[in-house]
Scaffold this motif. Structure first.
Motif, PDB file in Angstrom:
ATOM      1  N   ARG A 274     -81.072 110.180  -7.388  1.00 48.50           N
ATOM      2  CA  ARG A 274     -81.241 110.076  -5.939  1.00 48.50           C
ATOM      3  C   ARG A 274     -82.122 108.875  -5.602  1.00 48.50           C
ATOM      4  NH1 ARG A 274     -79.407 114.762  -3.641  1.00 48.50           N
ATOM      5  NH2 ARG A 274     -78.990 116.447  -5.121  1.00 48.50           N
ATOM      6  N   GLU A 278     -84.229 110.575  -0.403  1.00 45.91           N
ATOM      7  CA  GLU A 278     -83.861 111.708  -1.242  1.00 45.91           C
ATOM      8  C   GLU A 278     -84.459 111.623  -2.643  1.00 45.91           C
ATOM      9  OE1 GLU A 278     -79.670 112.102  -1.345  1.00 45.91           O
ATOM     10  OE2 GLU A 278     -79.419 111.938   0.825  1.00 45.91           O
ATOM     11  N   LEU A 322     -76.997 109.009  -3.351  1.00 44.01           N
ATOM     12  CA  LEU A 322     -76.851 109.734  -4.604  1.00 44.01           C
ATOM     13  C   LEU A 322     -75.789 109.057  -5.451  1.00 44.01           C
ATOM     14  CD1 LEU A 322     -77.322 112.304  -6.409  1.00 44.01           C
ATOM     15  CD2 LEU A 322     -75.464 113.362  -5.112  1.00 44.01           C
TER      16      LEU A 322
END
Length: 340
Positions: A274, A278, A322
């Motif tokens: 991530r 995040e 991601l």
């Protein structure tokens, strides 16, 4: 001016003229058959008079074009998605050719010539605009009446009623885009990896498809990619000395698959990295288990057989993201979470 007589049955050409519709008063007779007008249709700024019967076939031109265009799009869309299921062995070129031909069929029916009824100048519209801005009239007397008012020159041109507006090409465009997409969706990707110490010959349902050299080390270029029709298949791997192992595999449309025959001592896992906002949520590891050595990958793979780039310093201003990496290693060297 009223013309009560109907036009002759034979009229080999149409008339074209250039005029200013805003300064015209349209003739008081039907632009197609010369009968008393009962209604009208707008062609640009010009109000074209029609009798009830002629207005019906003039208005039908738009309906026929719309029906042909929608039919072309529907046939292209349905064939693009359904044909790979009905004809899974078709190549990409054959599939695209059939879908394109299907999309052209309704348009060919629309372009089929129609004969005007006896006493009528046109089978559909009697007045329309040409590409260069001139006004085309199927009925010469109507063109002459307009030209007399505008003091315009009338030209005689071969008859060519408009039947194929450019927007009808949307159907073939849907075919050109949808056919490859539909074929690729129903012929999912399979990444084949040879982690043995000898060359492997891979076959699908008894049909040879490729031959692979060993590639035990992690490398983004390891293995080979093939596409196969979705559904159940028998995947076989044969060594140079004739030893063959088969695996029954179910391919899913739109998914990515991994096939690594002869690799019982290797572990595979998906590694999530991530970034940005995040990044603080940590990394995830999803092991791939099973003795068949065939997997339907649950996530889209961004990096093959290599680690993802290391995240930089956490940045709250970045929306983050991601990346998913597919990793492999001998089980003795793999992370504990990836071991069976």
């Amino acid at each position: 001016m009223m013309l009560s007589t109907r036009r002759p049955m034979t009229q080999p050409s149409m008339r074209a003229l250039r005029l200013d519709p805003a300064s015209l008063v349209t003739p008081d007779f039907c632009a197609c058959c010369g009968a008393p007008p009962a209604s009208s249709e707008r062609v640009g700024e010009l109000i074209v008079p029609y009798c009830v019967r002629c207005l019906r076939h003039a208005s039908a031109a738009t309906t026929r074009s719309l029906a042909a265009g929608l039919s072309s799009c529907l046939v292209a869309f349905c064939l693009a998605l359904a044909l790979p299921l009905a004809w899974p062995s078709a190549s990409l070129g054959a599939h695209c050719a059939v879908v394109l031909a299907g999309s052209l069929l309704p348009l060919s029916l629309r372009a089929w010539p129609r004969r005007p009824e006896p006493g009528h100048a046109a089978a559909e519209r009697a007045v329309w605009r040409l590409a260069d801005g001139r006004l085309a009239c199927a009925e010469p007397r109507f063109a002459t009446a307009l030209a007399t008012q505008a003091v315009a020159e009338v030209e005689s041109l071969p008859r060519a009623e408009p039947r194929f507006p450019s927007w009808l090409l949307v159907g073939p465009l849907v075919a050109a885009i949808g056919a490859p997409a539909g074929w690729l969706f129903h012929h999912p990707l399979v990444r084949v990896l040879n982690l043995t110490e000898e060359r492997l010959n891979i076959d699908v349902d008894g049909r040879p498809v490729l031959s692979l050299e060993p590639s035990s080390a992690e490398s983004p270029t390891a293995g080979a990619e093939i596409r196969m029709p979705s559904g159940s298949h028998e995947l076989g791997s044969t060594t140079a000395d004739g030893r063959r192992v088969t695996t029954r595999a179910a391919l899913q449309s739109g998914a990515i698959h991994l096939f690594a025959p002869g690799s019982p001592k290797h572990c595979f896992w998906l590694e999530e990295t991530r970034y940005g906002r995040e990044q603080g949520e940590g990394e995830g590891l999803v092991p791939l288990t099973g003795e068949a050595r065939f997997w339907v990958l649950p996530r889209q793979v961004d990096t093959w057989f290599a680690p993802n780039p290391r995240p930089a310093t956490p940045d709250a201003r970045s929306s983050g993201g991601l990346l998913v990496a597919l990793r492999q290693a001998p089980c003795a060297l793999a992370p504990p979470e990836a071991r069976p």
